[in-house]
Design an enzyme around this catalytic site. Sequence first.
Site, mmCIF file in Angstrom:
data_model
loop_
_atom_site.group_PDB
_atom_site.id
_atom_site.type_symbol
_atom_site.label_atom_id
_atom_site.label_comp_id
_atom_site.label_asym_id
_atom_site.label_seq_id
_atom_site.Cartn_x
_atom_site.Cartn_y
_atom_site.Cartn_z
ATOM 1 N N ARG A 1 0.881 -1.178 0.000
ATOM 2 C CA ARG A 1 0.000 0.000 0.000
ATOM 3 C C ARG A 1 0.911 1.218 0.000
ATOM 4 O O ARG A 1 1.662 1.431 0.950
ATOM 5 C CB ARG A 1 -0.926 -0.003 1.222
ATOM 6 C CG ARG A 1 -1.705 1.283 1.361
ATOM 7 C CD ARG A 1 -2.871 1.190 2.309
ATOM 8 N NE ARG A 1 -3.965 0.448 1.708
ATOM 9 C CZ ARG A 1 -5.214 0.435 2.168
ATOM 10 N NH1 ARG A 1 -5.538 1.109 3.260
ATOM 11 N NH2 ARG A 1 -6.147 -0.259 1.543
ATOM 12 N N HIS B 1 -6.892 0.668 -6.999
ATOM 13 C CA HIS B 1 -7.176 -0.237 -5.868
ATOM 14 C C HIS B 1 -7.785 -1.532 -6.440
ATOM 15 O O HIS B 1 -8.976 -1.810 -6.262
ATOM 16 C CB HIS B 1 -8.130 0.458 -4.893
ATOM 17 C CG HIS B 1 -8.172 -0.152 -3.529
ATOM 18 N ND1 HIS B 1 -7.397 -1.237 -3.158
ATOM 19 C CD2 HIS B 1 -8.913 0.164 -2.422
ATOM 20 C CE1 HIS B 1 -7.654 -1.540 -1.902
ATOM 21 N NE2 HIS B 1 -8.571 -0.712 -1.431
ATOM 22 N N GLN C 1 -9.828 -4.119 -4.309
ATOM 23 C CA GLN C 1 -11.167 -3.658 -3.968
ATOM 24 C C GLN C 1 -12.146 -3.937 -5.103
ATOM 25 O O GLN C 1 -13.248 -4.455 -4.890
ATOM 26 C CB GLN C 1 -11.141 -2.140 -3.676
ATOM 27 C CG GLN C 1 -12.481 -1.593 -3.272
ATOM 28 C CD GLN C 1 -12.953 -2.173 -1.943
ATOM 29 O OE1 GLN C 1 -12.226 -2.153 -0.959
ATOM 30 N NE2 GLN C 1 -14.171 -2.711 -1.904
ATOM 31 N N ASP D 1 -17.606 6.577 -2.493
ATOM 32 C CA ASP D 1 -16.401 6.434 -1.676
ATOM 33 C C ASP D 1 -16.245 7.759 -0.935
ATOM 34 O O ASP D 1 -16.945 8.742 -1.242
ATOM 35 C CB ASP D 1 -15.194 6.152 -2.605
ATOM 36 C CG ASP D 1 -13.904 5.853 -1.837
ATOM 37 O OD1 ASP D 1 -13.955 5.668 -0.601
ATOM 38 O OD2 ASP D 1 -12.837 5.808 -2.484
ATOM 39 N N CYS E 1 -16.558 0.973 -0.613
ATOM 40 C CA CYS E 1 -15.370 0.178 -0.268
ATOM 41 C C CYS E 1 -15.062 0.214 1.228
ATOM 42 O O CYS E 1 -14.394 -0.676 1.737
ATOM 43 C CB CYS E 1 -14.167 0.661 -1.072
ATOM 44 S SG CYS E 1 -13.721 2.376 -0.704
ATOM 45 N N ARG F 1 -13.489 -9.230 0.069
ATOM 46 C CA ARG F 1 -12.063 -8.931 -0.038
ATOM 47 C C ARG F 1 -11.248 -10.188 0.290
ATOM 48 O O ARG F 1 -10.245 -10.493 -0.343
ATOM 49 C CB ARG F 1 -11.672 -7.798 0.935
ATOM 50 C CG ARG F 1 -12.299 -6.445 0.630
ATOM 51 C CD ARG F 1 -11.761 -5.828 -0.643
ATOM 52 N NE ARG F 1 -10.313 -5.721 -0.622
ATOM 53 C CZ ARG F 1 -9.634 -4.693 -0.101
ATOM 54 N NH1 ARG F 1 -10.282 -3.670 0.415
ATOM 55 N NH2 ARG F 1 -8.312 -4.662 -0.142
#
Length: 308
Positions: free
Chosen positions: A106, A133, A136, A223, A264, A292
């Site tokens: 990340r 991402h 996700q 988001d 998310c 996930r």
Amino acid sequence: MPLKGRDILSLKELTAEEVFTILDTAERFKNERRRSILNKPLTDKTVALIFEKPSTRTRISFEVAIKELGGNSITLHSSEMQLSRGESVEDTARVLSRYVDAAVLRVASHKDLVRFADAASIPVINGLSDLYHPCQILADLQTIRERKGSLTNLKIAWVGDGDNNVANTLIVACAKLALKLTLACPKPYQPKKEILKEVAAANIVVTENPIEAVSDADVVMTDTFISMGKESERNQRLRVFLPKYQVNERLMAQAKRDAIFMHCLPAHRGEEVTDSVIDGRWSVVWEEAENRLHTQKAILYHLLTNGK
Ligand code: CP
Ligand code: NVA
């Protein structure tokens, strides 16, 4: 080309068929876990998880995924590593490649992820960057497919910040799978021209009007308005996004009756979404978070083993 040994940095590197392969494996892992069947295809494999930014879901779901697949994980914040004292990204990648079988990163800057992946000889997985991402969006596709039965003939609406990592990856995925996507975003936060140009897909529409986006949508997604790293822009962003781009009951009423709401997470209740929507009948956010785990198991399985 087999998936084994490859990187997943943005989803652009996968074909539509490879996306479906990962989703099918995720579905199998999910069903097996429900029946307490846990195979161990990652026995004797170690995966490094390196975080430059906070995480709840990505870190924990990867750690659980690796454990349940029989592997070992090592999680480090980059501030604990020599990276924080100036060791180069490339040298770090070369050293890690001698110890572990894959790395999940990340990062603040996608450029650093690409530098790491270029120097590494192991599969590298993007656990979120400023630009993409992919983990996700694979979980989101699994969730949509479960709820809607397939990934065809659907209209997806994105409301809010169209210039962030999750929106960018959704654009890549919808272009790849020919899904109809309408993004409703205020002018300063619309998707970057380069991202749209790169996918050049007629099925991706950008508007400033949330009602237009959500009308007859099967899926409504949003988001945070303030992604990690954008905290100093908080007041300015809230002024632009609120109240027009909040997903509330009034906006959801424009979608199809059986529309689902996705996020998310982490959610900022009262900002991009109201309690009544995220806790309401439309919401699939907890299933989305669970997925996930299954999609990341599938990613690791395909990148690290000979599983087809
Ligand atoms: N959705 C997501 O990636 O959550 P975390 O930031 O908690 O990992
Ligand atoms: N766009 C958000 C996603 C968090 C999982 C961020 O980058 O903060």
